[in-house]
Design an enzyme around this catalytic site. Sequence first.
Site, PDB file in Angstrom:
ATOM      1  N   ASN A   1       0.840  -1.204   0.000  1.00 55.51           N
ATOM      2  CA  ASN A   1       0.000   0.000   0.000  1.00 55.51           C
ATOM      3  C   ASN A   1       0.872   1.251   0.000  1.00 55.51           C
ATOM      4  OD1 ASN A   1       0.581  -0.840   2.694  1.00 55.51           O
ATOM      5  ND2 ASN A   1      -1.074   0.401   3.511  1.00 55.51           N
ATOM      6  N   ILE A   2       0.386   2.247  -0.726  1.00 56.79           N
ATOM      7  CA  ILE A   2       1.101   3.521  -0.869  1.00 56.79           C
ATOM      8  C   ILE A   2       0.110   4.633  -0.546  1.00 56.79           C
ATOM      9  CG2 ILE A   2       2.433   4.985  -2.424  1.00 56.79           C
ATOM     10  CD1 ILE A   2       2.956   2.436  -4.141  1.00 56.79           C
ATOM     11  N   GLU A   3       0.297   5.255   0.604  1.00 56.25           N
ATOM     12  CA  GLU A   3      -0.664   6.265   1.057  1.00 56.25           C
ATOM     13  C   GLU A   3      -0.255   7.658   0.585  1.00 56.25           C
ATOM     14  OE1 GLU A   3      -1.225   5.649   5.279  1.00 56.25           O
ATOM     15  OE2 GLU A   3      -2.339   3.795   4.860  1.00 56.25           O
TER      16      GLU A   3
ATOM     17  N   CYS B   1      -4.149   0.578  -2.569  1.00 60.73           N
ATOM     18  CA  CYS B   1      -3.959  -0.661  -1.808  1.00 60.73           C
ATOM     19  C   CYS B   1      -2.868  -1.528  -2.449  1.00 60.73           C
ATOM     20  CB  CYS B   1      -5.237  -1.481  -1.788  1.00 60.73           C
ATOM     21  SG  CYS B   1      -6.590  -0.740  -0.867  1.00 60.73           S
TER      22      CYS B   1
ATOM     23  N   CYS C   1     -10.680  -3.217  -4.528  1.00 62.49           N
ATOM     24  CA  CYS C   1      -9.712  -4.209  -5.029  1.00 62.49           C
ATOM     25  C   CYS C   1     -10.423  -5.468  -5.530  1.00 62.49           C
ATOM     26  CB  CYS C   1      -8.698  -4.564  -3.941  1.00 62.49           C
ATOM     27  SG  CYS C   1      -7.535  -3.204  -3.626  1.00 62.49           S
TER      28      CYS C   1
ATOM     29  N   CYS D   1     -10.228  -4.896   0.183  1.00 64.88           N
ATOM     30  CA  CYS D   1     -11.348  -3.947   0.162  1.00 64.88           C
ATOM     31  C   CYS D   1     -12.218  -4.192  -1.079  1.00 64.88           C
ATOM     32  CB  CYS D   1     -10.835  -2.503   0.198  1.00 64.88           C
ATOM     33  SG  CYS D   1     -10.289  -1.871  -1.403  1.00 64.88           S
TER      34      CYS D   1
ATOM     35  N   GLU E   1      -2.966  -4.630  -3.200  1.00 67.01           N
ATOM     36  CA  GLU E   1      -3.483  -5.531  -4.242  1.00 67.01           C
ATOM     37  C   GLU E   1      -3.539  -4.840  -5.595  1.00 67.01           C
ATOM     38  OE1 GLU E   1      -4.672  -4.834  -1.270  1.00 67.01           O
ATOM     39  OE2 GLU E   1      -5.935  -6.434  -0.467  1.00 67.01           O
TER      40      GLU E   1
HETATM   41  N1  THU Z   1      -5.178  -1.603   2.484  1.00 66.38           N
HETATM   42  C1  THU Z   1      -4.593  -2.396   1.548  1.00 66.38           C
HETATM   43  O1  THU Z   1      -3.538  -2.068   0.999  1.00 66.38           O
HETATM   44  N2  THU Z   1      -5.183  -3.565   1.238  1.00 66.38           N
HETATM   45  C2  THU Z   1      -6.259  -4.083   1.892  1.00 66.38           C
HETATM   46  O2  THU Z   1      -6.664  -5.195   1.603  1.00 66.38           O
HETATM   47  C3  THU Z   1      -6.924  -3.304   2.944  1.00 66.38           C
HETATM   48  C4  THU Z   1      -6.433  -1.919   3.115  1.00 66.38           C
HETATM   49  C5  THU Z   1      -4.500  -0.366   2.878  1.00 66.38           C
HETATM   50  C6  THU Z   1      -5.099   0.918   2.421  1.00 66.38           C
HETATM   51  C7  THU Z   1      -4.568   1.872   3.470  1.00 66.38           C
HETATM   52  O3  THU Z   1      -3.267   2.314   3.092  1.00 66.38           O
HETATM   53  C8  THU Z   1      -4.442   1.034   4.715  1.00 66.38           C
HETATM   54  O4  THU Z   1      -4.435  -0.312   4.292  1.00 66.38           O
HETATM   55  C9  THU Z   1      -5.545   1.243   5.729  1.00 66.38           C
HETATM   56  O5  THU Z   1      -6.784   1.125   5.138  1.00 66.38           O
END
Ligand code: THU
Length: 136
Positions: A42-44, A53, A94, A91, A55
Amino acid sequence: MDDKTLFSRALEARTQAYAPYSHFTVGAALLCTDGTVYTGCNIENAAFSPTVCAERVAFFKAVSEGRREFAAIAIAGAQEGAAPDSPCAPCGVCRQVMAEFCRADTFRLLLGTAPENIRVYTLAQLLPLAFSGEML
Ligand code: THU
């Protein structure tokens, strides 16, 4: 590649996560039917909505390099710095991206906490009654 190895790749990818806002780090490892693996984390973003996300990073890397056939994805997520203590479910966004490229009855999702503790689901189980291009 076996399921345990694919899950290990997801754990490894998780170490690259950029999650300074949620402090929840996720890794994914996507297995193509030709045996190649694409990983993602994940890259925020400070603006929140550009966050991607793990995935989708894995899927978009794969599709952008010409892959279109997928067999399985392993996902591992937990609080930053902690080992996963419960499965990280993908999520809805995804799941919808997976539905674009994967067969619902055969694409496998490996969710768990460690290579020895994985549960396998099909996409049909996790996204029933999916919207698809056939409806357009
Ligand atoms: N996130 C994912 O990368 N994959 C998931 O299956 C659930 C959520 C990330 C998004 C965000 O950066 C962090 O988790 C919290 O929601």
